[in-house]
Scaffold this motif. Structure first.
Motif, mmCIF file in Angstrom:
data_model
loop_
_atom_site.group_PDB
_atom_site.id
_atom_site.type_symbol
_atom_site.label_atom_id
_atom_site.label_comp_id
_atom_site.label_asym_id
_atom_site.label_seq_id
_atom_site.Cartn_x
_atom_site.Cartn_y
_atom_site.Cartn_z
ATOM 1 N N GLU A 299 0.823 -1.204 0.000
ATOM 2 C CA GLU A 299 0.000 0.000 0.000
ATOM 3 C C GLU A 299 0.861 1.260 0.000
ATOM 4 N N GLN A 300 2.017 1.217 0.672
ATOM 5 C CA GLN A 300 2.901 2.380 0.625
ATOM 6 C C GLN A 300 3.452 2.586 -0.777
ATOM 7 N N ARG A 301 3.879 1.510 -1.427
ATOM 8 C CA ARG A 301 4.391 1.638 -2.805
ATOM 9 C C ARG A 301 3.314 2.228 -3.721
ATOM 10 N N GLU A 302 2.080 1.789 -3.563
ATOM 11 C CA GLU A 302 1.020 2.310 -4.426
ATOM 12 C C GLU A 302 0.756 3.786 -4.135
ATOM 13 N N ALA A 303 0.889 4.200 -2.878
ATOM 14 C CA ALA A 303 0.731 5.620 -2.547
ATOM 15 C C ALA A 303 1.802 6.450 -3.238
ATOM 16 N N VAL A 304 3.021 5.933 -3.274
ATOM 17 C CA VAL A 304 4.113 6.635 -3.957
ATOM 18 C C VAL A 304 3.836 6.686 -5.454
ATOM 19 N N ARG A 305 3.449 5.551 -6.030
ATOM 20 C CA ARG A 305 3.143 5.519 -7.464
ATOM 21 C C ARG A 305 2.036 6.520 -7.807
ATOM 22 N N ARG A 306 1.016 6.578 -6.969
ATOM 23 C CA ARG A 306 -0.114 7.473 -7.233
ATOM 24 C C ARG A 306 0.352 8.925 -7.305
ATOM 25 N N ALA A 307 1.172 9.344 -6.333
ATOM 26 C CA ALA A 307 1.657 10.723 -6.338
ATOM 27 C C ALA A 307 2.559 10.993 -7.533
ATOM 28 N N MET A 308 3.408 10.037 -7.854
ATOM 29 C CA MET A 308 4.334 10.242 -8.970
ATOM 30 C C MET A 308 3.596 10.259 -10.296
ATOM 31 N N ARG A 309 2.529 9.472 -10.419
ATOM 32 C CA ARG A 309 1.745 9.505 -11.662
ATOM 33 C C ARG A 309 1.150 10.887 -11.896
ATOM 34 N N ILE A 310 0.804 11.575 -10.820
ATOM 35 C CA ILE A 310 0.201 12.905 -10.937
ATOM 36 C C ILE A 310 1.240 13.957 -11.278
ATOM 37 N N TYR A 311 2.392 13.920 -10.588
ATOM 38 C CA TYR A 311 3.330 15.045 -10.654
ATOM 39 C C TYR A 311 4.590 14.763 -11.474
ATOM 40 N N ALA A 312 4.984 13.497 -11.585
ATOM 41 C CA ALA A 312 6.224 13.183 -12.307
ATOM 42 C C ALA A 312 6.090 11.796 -12.934
ATOM 43 N N PRO A 313 5.172 11.649 -13.897
ATOM 44 C CA PRO A 313 4.805 10.310 -14.371
ATOM 45 C C PRO A 313 5.893 9.563 -15.108
ATOM 46 N N THR A 314 6.907 10.240 -15.624
ATOM 47 C CA THR A 314 7.947 9.539 -16.379
ATOM 48 C C THR A 314 9.243 9.365 -15.586
ATOM 49 N N THR A 315 9.282 9.819 -14.349
ATOM 50 C CA THR A 315 10.512 9.753 -13.553
ATOM 51 C C THR A 315 10.841 8.312 -13.182
#
Length: 348
Positions: free
Chosen positions: A296-312
């Motif tokens: 669940e923590q990994r998915e929380a990180v993925r969710r934020a990165m998809r919004i703000y830095a999707p290709t990082t």
């Protein structure tokens, strides 16, 4: 932003400072602290020097700042180690003499609440080292983990590139420091899971910044040691990891969302996410609960990165931070993330 540089390295035989910028926990738990000091002497050939607040619980922020100043100003002290973390170091930051520390650069080793001092050193122009708390890294029961020991030795005594490696076995379950039997055997470990790579289609290199996510959240709220112009972090490598307080996935997402709204997440060329701590004395999760929390923590990180830095590019479960073993990452030093080759190289 001040130009950031590596400080001179110690050599075997040198004196090194041991300070408690957050809490004098060595006074409550002397066994892991004294074991850590012994290993600094016998295994690394260094002579640790303590200060008035090192073992004193309830020391004031000014007393802790005074110890830091004395350690950095002493020409015979060649490196500075934090004894342990805590939750009060943010109150020390306004009391630090930036010019004194800038004029006397030394390697500083610490993590957790010591993210405060690492971020301070970064804005002062000095590379620090994320890892190496005396009570946890050096004072590990029975023996230091070989990955931790090798990484610390390289960071302490060498300059140049060092390739990180995933842990073959790891642990995040503690035993009671007040029980002498704790130190009779090494911690129980479980098989390593390797690193998980996402957007791993390029090679990037930049200066690292970040640390314990909860502490970064506090720094953001207090407006301390965070560049007002986010472009100061352009091309850097973001380091993030979470503590034994086991922040909820919602809290992790919200902190990252706030970083994104401030324009920070978008600036970094890669994210290294430390292996999440999944157990604490307050939350002694079993294997299924621990695995669910980590996922669940990994998915929380993925969710934020998809919004703000999707290709990082993102690398999950890197072995630094609050799990064991603990790789040392140069804070403000160069980190190369090679996605196609699945390699992470740091420059100590």
């Amino acid at each position: 932003m001040t130009t950031i540089a590596y400080p001179p390295k110690p050599a075997p035989g040198d004196r090194v400072a041991v300070v408690s910028p957050s809490a004098g926990l060595p006074g409550l738990f002397p066994r892991p602290f004294e074991l850590g000091l012994e290993r600094l002497r016998k295994e690394y050939g260094l002579e640790p020097v303590e200060y008035p607040a090192t073992r004193r619980m309830g020391s004031t922020p000014q007393e802790r700042a005074d110890d830091i100043h004395t350690a950095f100003a002493d020409p015979d002290v060649k490196a500075v180690f934090a004894s342990i973390g805590g939750d009060d170091q943010i109150t020390v930051l306004p009391l630090l003499d930036r010019e004194l520390i800038r004029a006397n650069p030394k390697p500083f080793f610490g993590m957790s609440d010591n993210t405060n001092l690492l971020a301070f050193l970064y804005t002062t122009g000095i590379v620090g080292y994320h890892g190496g708390n005396v009570m946890t890294a050096f004072g590990r029961p029975a023996a230091m983990d070989p990955l931790t020991a090798a990484s610390l030795r390289a960071a302490l005594f060498t300059s140049g590139e060092y390739e990180l490696a995933p842990a073959e076995r790891w642990s995040d379950v503690d035993r009671d420091w007040a029980d002498p039997a704790t130190f009779d055997a090494e911690p129980e470990t479980r098989p390593g899971t390797g690193w998980t790579w996402e957007n791993a289609d390029r090679v990037v290199e930049g200066r690292s910044w970040g640390g314990c996510l909860e502490i970064l959240g506090w720094l953001l709220m207090a407006g301390r040691e965070i560049a007002h112009d986010p472009s100061a972090y352009d091309g850097g490598v973001l380091l993030l990891e979470t503590s034994e307080e086991l922040p909820s996935p919602a809290e992790v997402f919200r902190t990252l969302r706030n970083m994104g709204e401030r324009g920070l997440l978008q600036r970094f060329s890669a994210l290294l996410m430390g292996r999440p701590r999944t157990w604490s004395f307050e939350h002694p999760n079993g294997p299924e609960e621990a695995a669910r929390y980590a996922a669940e923590q990994r998915e929380a990180v993925r969710r934020a990165m998809r919004i703000y830095a999707p290709t990082t590019p993102i690398v999950f479960d890197v072995d630094f931070g609050h799990t064991d073993p603990q790789l040392v990452i140069p804070y403000g030093g160069l980190v190369r993330v090679d996605g196609p080759a699945r390699r992470i190289t740091v420059t100590y």
